[in-house]
Scaffold this motif. Sequence first.
Motif, PDB file in Angstrom:
ATOM      1  N   UNK A 195       0.843  -1.190   0.000  1.00  0.00           N
ATOM      2  CA  UNK A 195       0.000   0.000   0.000  1.00  0.00           C
ATOM      3  C   UNK A 195       0.880   1.242   0.000  1.00  0.00           C
ATOM      4  N   UNK A 196       0.571   2.154  -0.904  1.00  0.00           N
ATOM      5  CA  UNK A 196       1.384   3.365  -1.053  1.00  0.00           C
ATOM      6  C   UNK A 196       0.725   4.549  -0.340  1.00  0.00           C
ATOM      7  N   UNK A 197       1.583   5.433   0.212  1.00  0.00           N
ATOM      8  CA  UNK A 197       1.150   6.708   0.781  1.00  0.00           C
ATOM      9  C   UNK A 197       0.017   6.532   1.796  1.00  0.00           C
ATOM     10  N   UNK A 237       2.821  10.248   6.016  1.00  0.00           N
ATOM     11  CA  UNK A 237       2.416   9.001   5.375  1.00  0.00           C
ATOM     12  C   UNK A 237       3.641   8.215   4.931  1.00  0.00           C
ATOM     13  N   UNK A 238       3.399   6.941   4.597  1.00  0.00           N
ATOM     14  CA  UNK A 238       4.491   6.056   4.204  1.00  0.00           C
ATOM     15  C   UNK A 238       3.961   4.946   3.311  1.00  0.00           C
ATOM     16  N   UNK A 239       4.858   4.383   2.501  1.00  0.00           N
ATOM     17  CA  UNK A 239       4.559   3.121   1.821  1.00  0.00           C
ATOM     18  C   UNK A 239       4.779   1.991   2.815  1.00  0.00           C
ATOM     19  N   UNK A 240       3.971   0.922   2.680  1.00  0.00           N
ATOM     20  CA  UNK A 240       4.105  -0.188   3.622  1.00  0.00           C
ATOM     21  C   UNK A 240       3.599  -1.474   2.988  1.00  0.00           C
ATOM     22  N   UNK A 241       3.910  -2.579   3.652  1.00  0.00           N
ATOM     23  CA  UNK A 241       3.363  -3.893   3.304  1.00  0.00           C
ATOM     24  C   UNK A 241       2.621  -4.413   4.532  1.00  0.00           C
ATOM     25  N   UNK A 242       1.382  -4.794   4.336  1.00  0.00           N
ATOM     26  CA  UNK A 242       0.573  -5.265   5.459  1.00  0.00           C
ATOM     27  C   UNK A 242      -0.024  -6.636   5.170  1.00  0.00           C
ATOM     28  N   UNK A 243      -0.320  -7.336   6.240  1.00  0.00           N
ATOM     29  CA  UNK A 243      -1.017  -8.625   6.167  1.00  0.00           C
ATOM     30  C   UNK A 243      -2.291  -8.526   6.989  1.00  0.00           C
ATOM     31  N   UNK A 244      -3.400  -8.932   6.396  1.00  0.00           N
ATOM     32  CA  UNK A 244      -4.678  -8.957   7.095  1.00  0.00           C
ATOM     33  C   UNK A 244      -5.061 -10.413   7.334  1.00  0.00           C
TER      34      UNK A 244
END
Length: 790
Positions: A383-385, A405-412
């Motif tokens: 996910x960006x921004x 804000x930041x770019x990130x990688x998430x797990x749901x």
Amino acid sequence: MKKLILGICFILLSIFTFAQTIKGKVTDAATGSPVNGATIDVEGAGITTTNESGLFYMAVKKGTYTVNITNVGFKKLEEKLSPSSTVAEIKLQRQDLFLQEVEIKAVRASEKSPFTKTNISKKEIEKNNLGQDLPFLLNQSPSVVVNSDAGNGVGYTGIHIRGTDGTRINVTLNGIPYNDAESQGSYFVDLPDFASSLNSVQVQRGVGTSTNGSGAFGATINLSTNEFNDKAYGEINNSFGSFNTWKNTVKAGSGLINDHFTVDARLSRITSDGYIDRASSDLQSLYLSGAYINNKTSVRFNLIKGKEKTYQAWNGVPEALLYTDRTYNSCGTEKPGDPYNNQTDNYWQDHYQLFVNQELSKTWSFNVASFLTRGKGYYEEYKAQQPFENYGLSDTTINGAPVTQTDLVRQRWLDNYFYGQVLSFQHKSAKDEVTIGGGWSEYDGKHYGDVIWAQVGIPKDYRYYNYPAVKRDQNVYVKWLHQLSTNWNLFGDMQYRHVYHRMEGFEDFPEMTISRQFDFFNPKAGISYNRNSYNAYFSFAMAGKEPNRDDFQANPSQQPKREQLQDFELGMEKKSSWFSYGATLYYMNYKDQLVLTGQMNDVGAYVRVNVPNSYRAGIELQGSVVVNNWMNIHANLAFSKNKIKSFNAYFDDYDNSGEWVKQIPKEYKNTDISFSPSIIAGGTINFIPAKFLVISLPAKFVGKQYLDNTQDETRKLSDYYSQNVMATFTIKHLLFSEWNIIGQVNNVFNKRFETNGAAYATMLNGSIQNDNYYFPNAGTNFMVGVNVKL
């Protein structure tokens, strides 16, 4: 379309060229009474069943045919028969074991029950099972429409029956609920190659009979794997096809050990690159079943394990790219440069099932099934921004400058336990069949999300939400089938169901706790007439259904109500050795059906809203004919009206919005319900030029469907026609017991069509603008399978 209708008329009305016939009468060797419903598999000619007089007929060419006769409670029998004017007498020996599938009979509609149903045998499943998901194996059933995210039937797939989606279709595995307790959907991707373990499927259209699990609000699919195999066996099944699709299956069974024990096992893997870009699938599954059986008791334990990893293809193709970049996939593209390589869905699901069937007397039997379904998995996304405030964090500072804000990688994640019991008592006498049953279940689910990587400001493995939920379900029912006379049967069915659902927080409402409970009384009644292979019936059924988890994600003033359905079914069918035909009229009247209207809740999420009055009404036609000894035809055709009488649709107004998007309501009357085509047709022509070769031409036509409930022609799926070709070549006793070589070409004419989609309509520059997305089906593609029975 005109050609299709003319073809179906030909199927139903054509004058037949009569061939030579194998005729037989199957009786109980001990009593001499006819055996009704025995399966007759005539090698190289087809499959049929015995009628109430124990008789069967099969059109064949000259020669001698191997005929396999099977029926629950009897030993399998193999006979050599040739065409003759006389009726062959076939006596089945009783199997001195308790083989009745009580748990299946409890939820299925019997032949004399006044409900609309389709039974699909193991043989029919096997001949089409080359790796596509279970919905695609049901595609030739009446009123069925299927779709696939990846475009080729592997990975995430969906099914609609009479226009109702998977969240309204009750699914059971051996009588045990399968639907997800909260979303109420059925995700067959979590049971890869489950079809290879099935011995039968029953699809009930409409409310159907009382069952376990979520409310049947349009259809029921009952899946059965608890098959008894008295002989040891082994199979190796391998398929390969377009988009680098592979299916590898190994099956084995011990047969009957020491007159009481059996073990059956299967190991499968399916992989595919998918038609859509990066829509890959890596699916694995295990099936293990062990049973102890004596003359009055059977005990069986099933272990079913599934593991799936699929690259996400959930967003669809934007309408602007549909004709220039048809395989476009936006998932993973928020990452700068190349798409994120692990934008995947990952889920593990294990089913533990323990069955005890007991004969209490000559007229009473009992079943109890205990189950645990363990599910755990996540989907990962780049996910960006992303604003820090969306993750419960404050803004940070880098080199003295504020960063918001930041770019990130998430797990749901989903992490859940679903467990309970179902049970039934069954009584059968000369004129009465009574089933008293019910069950309880509890769902303990955890919804949580972790950030596993961020450019700045968020620690690794930071958990940014955690929302537990509990759902309890109890039901009890009584079914009674009474023979009024030789030909007339009366059916009654009453069910009480109680549901409690507690949800502690949602993504859009983290502080909200919802506790709701619902009570449903679901009566059903009908009458049927059976004579000389005619069956006619009329039934009325009521059903209630609780909202899904997402529906509760609204403020207290917008909380959804339960849905209710009244279903009227009038049907008739005729079966003979040469032809069969049937027709069903139905009217399904909904009160407070939940539909998407474009309305947003207080935090900008689109929610489903109860509409007071809506209905589905239609006619379903079915027919089959043996034209001659080398050709037979099967077809079905459904016409329907699916209407919402009145509702308000909402459009986001970007012309007059500030920081918060405003919405404009617009009233609509008597519009089509979304994803509900008014015409659905299917048909298959089978050619049998030799005993060892069958060539099939399955076809499907689906009328246009609207993407929302406004019936706007600019937001729809166009009608489509798809033609497949399949050839099955069988070789007996060459190194192994049997070889089946299957070749299948899908979408032979390379038609471009879409099977699913989504629409987002907004008000911009004074007019409604469309933002449509579509899920295209693959063009011409193939599968080749080699199945070996050892």
